[in-house]
Design an enzyme around this catalytic site. Structure first.
Site, PDB file in Angstrom:
ATOM      1  N   ASP B 214      34.333 -14.026  16.163  1.00  0.00           N
ATOM      2  CA  ASP B 214      34.110 -12.605  16.411  1.00  0.00           C
ATOM      3  C   ASP B 214      33.042 -12.164  15.421  1.00  0.00           C
ATOM      4  OD1 ASP B 214      34.103  -9.870  16.124  1.00  0.00           O
ATOM      5  OD2 ASP B 214      36.277  -9.648  16.011  1.00  0.00           O
ATOM      6  N   GLN B 217      31.000  -7.822  12.977  1.00  0.00           N
ATOM      7  CA  GLN B 217      30.597  -7.282  11.674  1.00  0.00           C
ATOM      8  C   GLN B 217      29.605  -8.188  10.939  1.00  0.00           C
ATOM      9  OE1 GLN B 217      31.188  -4.324  10.697  1.00  0.00           O
ATOM     10  NE2 GLN B 217      32.793  -3.753  12.153  1.00  0.00           N
ATOM     11  N   LYS B 240      26.736  -2.169  16.742  1.00  0.00           N
ATOM     12  CA  LYS B 240      26.946  -2.353  15.311  1.00  0.00           C
ATOM     13  C   LYS B 240      25.717  -2.955  14.643  1.00  0.00           C
ATOM     14  CE  LYS B 240      31.929  -2.975  15.873  1.00  0.00           C
ATOM     15  NZ  LYS B 240      32.528  -1.719  15.392  1.00  0.00           N
ATOM     16  N   CYS B 378      41.732  -0.366  13.113  1.00  0.00           N
ATOM     17  CA  CYS B 378      42.071  -1.314  14.200  1.00  0.00           C
ATOM     18  C   CYS B 378      42.477  -2.663  13.633  1.00  0.00           C
ATOM     19  CB  CYS B 378      40.924  -1.491  15.183  1.00  0.00           C
ATOM     20  SG  CYS B 378      40.501  -0.011  16.074  1.00  0.00           S
TER      21      CYS B 378
HETATM   22  C1  PLP Z   1      35.595  -7.361  13.528  1.00  0.00           C
HETATM   23  C2  PLP Z   1      35.495  -6.598  14.811  1.00  0.00           C
HETATM   24  N1  PLP Z   1      35.797  -7.212  15.957  1.00  0.00           N
HETATM   25  C3  PLP Z   1      35.704  -6.586  17.132  1.00  0.00           C
HETATM   26  C4  PLP Z   1      35.319  -5.273  17.229  1.00  0.00           C
HETATM   27  C5  PLP Z   1      35.260  -4.623  18.570  1.00  0.00           C
HETATM   28  O1  PLP Z   1      33.966  -4.312  18.906  1.00  0.00           O
HETATM   29  P1  PLP Z   1      33.653  -3.394  20.173  1.00  0.00           P
HETATM   30  O2  PLP Z   1      34.535  -2.189  20.032  1.00  0.00           O
HETATM   31  O3  PLP Z   1      32.213  -3.083  20.061  1.00  0.00           O
HETATM   32  O4  PLP Z   1      33.994  -4.188  21.389  1.00  0.00           O
HETATM   33  C6  PLP Z   1      34.993  -4.592  16.066  1.00  0.00           C
HETATM   34  C7  PLP Z   1      34.573  -3.177  16.126  1.00  0.00           C
HETATM   35  O5  PLP Z   1      35.219  -2.255  15.738  1.00  0.00           O
HETATM   36  C8  PLP Z   1      35.086  -5.266  14.835  1.00  0.00           C
HETATM   37  O6  PLP Z   1      34.796  -4.629  13.693  1.00  0.00           O
END
Ligand code: PLP
Lengths: 149, 420
Positions: B214, B217, B240, B378
């Site tokens: 993932d 970040q 991001k 989150c």
């Molecule tokens: C580490 C990480 N993974 C996944 C996501 C999810 O990204 P998105 O909401 O752009 O799909 C985020 C964003 O908040 C994140 O910080």
């Protein structure tokens, strides 16, 4: 800064630091959880009701200053009140924090007046009303935890 | 207004990177909130957008708008070319081997859901295991939980230590004969921890297990080379990394993607359809059903250009300095405790304060014009690990400055004053 001062009134800061009725009620007739998933505020409210009167009320848990002070002030105001009075107080409080209070003079609000500043902070209305929503659901004998989302 | 060229050629302070010039290209940074100059420190939630990205979106709708892969008319051909051109930029940006490995979708979340839904449902069965870590964002937890509930498989979690680092020996121990996939954040959004993902991929591969990273970040902070990392999947979001919302990329190794069933059915993902049988399109179109988000993809292209135009040694150096400075000055405030002290971190300082709830801190900072995130980010399991309901998170981008961090520190003292 003045709006902030209006939000974080002395009464609120003081109740946040030293919440009243902050304990478990062993002989509670109603126990209900309330939480705000967005910021993690999480409380348990205890009510002892006899003949439709709140004879005792307390709470436990953790959260922001607004939610904690609101719960604390609420417990001090509800002890000895009837269910109907509590319900009316809920409505007044709700109008106060959402800025819809027009029909009641501030003198009759008592300690609730400290929460007038909340209406300038829409993101904090949920914090201020969490304990009140929980109380109302508990009075209605609901058992689902209250969530303000 | 400085031109883009000024920025590229600027050598102020000999660093090859000048944050003041960069700031000029982000119109929103001139905004005021509550009568104060905006100090935007919520970049891990989403970054602001440079002029060039905003203009690309505008230009697309003004001059290019039409559906892609369908028409023979000039606009459609031009739009298709522009859209596919961004795929090429993306491939170069992460050093993928082929454009077939670049799938456009809504963002990181959708990328992970695609892998859990398609790869997961065809490779993870009853009693099998999925391994994640203790610092994941909900979007790298919940899709796997859904997969596990659906298939009767088991979610395993490699724990983190008090600094917020994954305990590698535990991670390795949890990879067993039943593990079918490993999913790891490259960088933690709640703590800023940079995981040693190259090593973790190698450990998983030694057991024959594929790895999803993932990268949500990570992409704004350093150059990604998926072939060097050797990961099997890499998911990230444009918003991001200075691009628009609503668009992101899932990278997958071609051989694995070829073997995976489609995720959604519809237009564009087919070669031929009869009521008896559908023949699916080739990669990457097999995974891009329906009219895609063309405009934001083209905006994403402008974000790649923006990032490619920077001197990354200088940017990395600058961002590292900012983070070090922020950690020092915030950590030095009496009563403030930084949560997440990994030895390798990027972009994030998460903290809590004695006796003041993060939500109250957030409200007071907001009135000072300072945008931070407060809450669980989150990542509720991370909060549970540290026994706290929430933190205040200041997260940095390349346009932030030490002066802004000083503003934050002043803001924290203002909080203390309110709560005396
Ligand atoms: C580490 C990480 N993974 C996944 C996501 C999810 O990204 P998105 O909401 O752009 O799909 C985020 C964003 O908040 C994140 O910080």
């Amino acid at each position: 800064m003045s709006e902030l001062r209006a939000l974080y009134q002395e009464i609120i800061l003081e109740h946040n630091k030293k919440p009243r009725n902050f304990r478990k009620l062993d002989d509670a007739s109603r126990t209900l959880e309330g939480y705000n998933p967005l910021c993690g505020d999480h409380y348990t409210l205890y009510l002892k009701i006899e003949n439709d009167v709140v004879v005792d009320i307390s709470f436990e848990g953790a959260g922001c200053a607004i939610s904690k002070a609101s719960a604390s002030v609420m417990t001090t105001m509800l002890k000895g009140r009837t269910k109907e009075e509590a319900q009316r107080m809920f409505e007044t409080f709700h109008k106060l924090v959402t800025g819809e209070l027009t029909d009641i003079s501030f003198e009759t609000l008592g300690k609730l007046a400290a929460f007038a500043g909340v209406s300038e902070f829409p993101a904090r209305v949920k914090c201020a009303s969490l304990a009140w929503h929980t109380m109302r659901n508990a009075l209605d004998a609901k058992s689902e935890p209250v969530s303000t989302e | 207004m400085h031109t883009y060229q000024d920025i590229l050629t600027s050598k102020k302070s000999g660093s090859g990177f000048d944050p003041d010039l960069i700031r000029e290209t982000f119109p929103i940074l001139k905004a005021t909130v509550h009568g104060k100059k905006l100090v935007y420190l919520d970049n891990a939630a989403t970054t602001q957008k440079p002029e060039s990205v905003i203009k690309a979106l505008d230009d697309y709708y003004r001059h290019l708008n039409s559906n892609i892969h369908r028409g023979v008319h000039a606009l459609s051909e031009k739009a298709t070319e522009a859209y596919e051109g961004v795929r090429d930029k993306a491939r170069q940006f992460i050093n993928a081997a082929s454009n077939k490995e670049i799938i456009f979708l809504r963002g990181t979340t959708e990328g992970i859901n695609l892998v859990a839904g398609s790869f997961g449902r065809s490779n993870v069965g009853q009693g099998d295991e999925v391994l994640i870590t203790g610092l994941e964002h909900h979007s790298n937890i919940v899709p796997w939980q859904m997969l596990c509930n659906h298939t009767g498989s088991v979610l395993k979690v490699a724990p983190i230590d008090d600094k917020g680092e994954v305990i590698l020996s535990e991670f390795e121990r949890l990879i067993g004969p039943k593990t079918r996939i490993v999913a790891i954040a490259h960088v933690s959004n709640a703590l800023g921890t940079v995981n040693p993902v190259k090593r973790m991929v190698a450990i998983a591969h030694a057991h024959g297990i594929p790895v999803l990273l993932d990268g949500a970040q990570a992409v704004p902070h350093f150059r990604i080379d998926v072939r060097d990392l050797d990961c099997d999947f890499y998911a990230f979001s444009a918003h991001k990394m200075y691009g628009p919302t609503g668009i992101g990329i899932l990278y997958g190794k071609q051989s694995i993607l070829e073997a995976m069933p489609p995720y959604q059915g519809g237009g564009d993902m087919i070669r031929s359809v009869t009521f008896e049988k559908t023949i699916f399109n080739d990669l990457p179109h097999k995974f891009e059903a329906g009219t895609p988000n063309i405009a934001d993809t083209i905006g994403f292209g402008a974000a790649f250009d923006f990032l490619n135009g920077l001197d990354w040694n200088a940017v990395s150096h600058y961002e590292h300095e900012l983070l070090t400075y922020a950690s020092e000055v915030i950590g030095a405030i009496p009563g403030v405790r930084i949560v997440g002290t990994a030895s390798d971190k990027a972009g994030v300082v998460s903290f809590v304060m004695d006796d003041v709830h993060p939500h109250d801190i957030g409200t007071i900072l907001d009135r000072e014009g300072i945008a931070v995130r407060t809450g669980h980010h989150c990542a509720q399991p991370v909060m549970q690990r540290f026994g706290i309901p929430a933190t205040v998170r200041a997260s940095f981008a390349l346009y932030n400055t030490k002066e802004e961090i000083d503003e934050l520190v002043r803001g924290i003292y203002a909080v203390k004053k309110v709560f005396h």
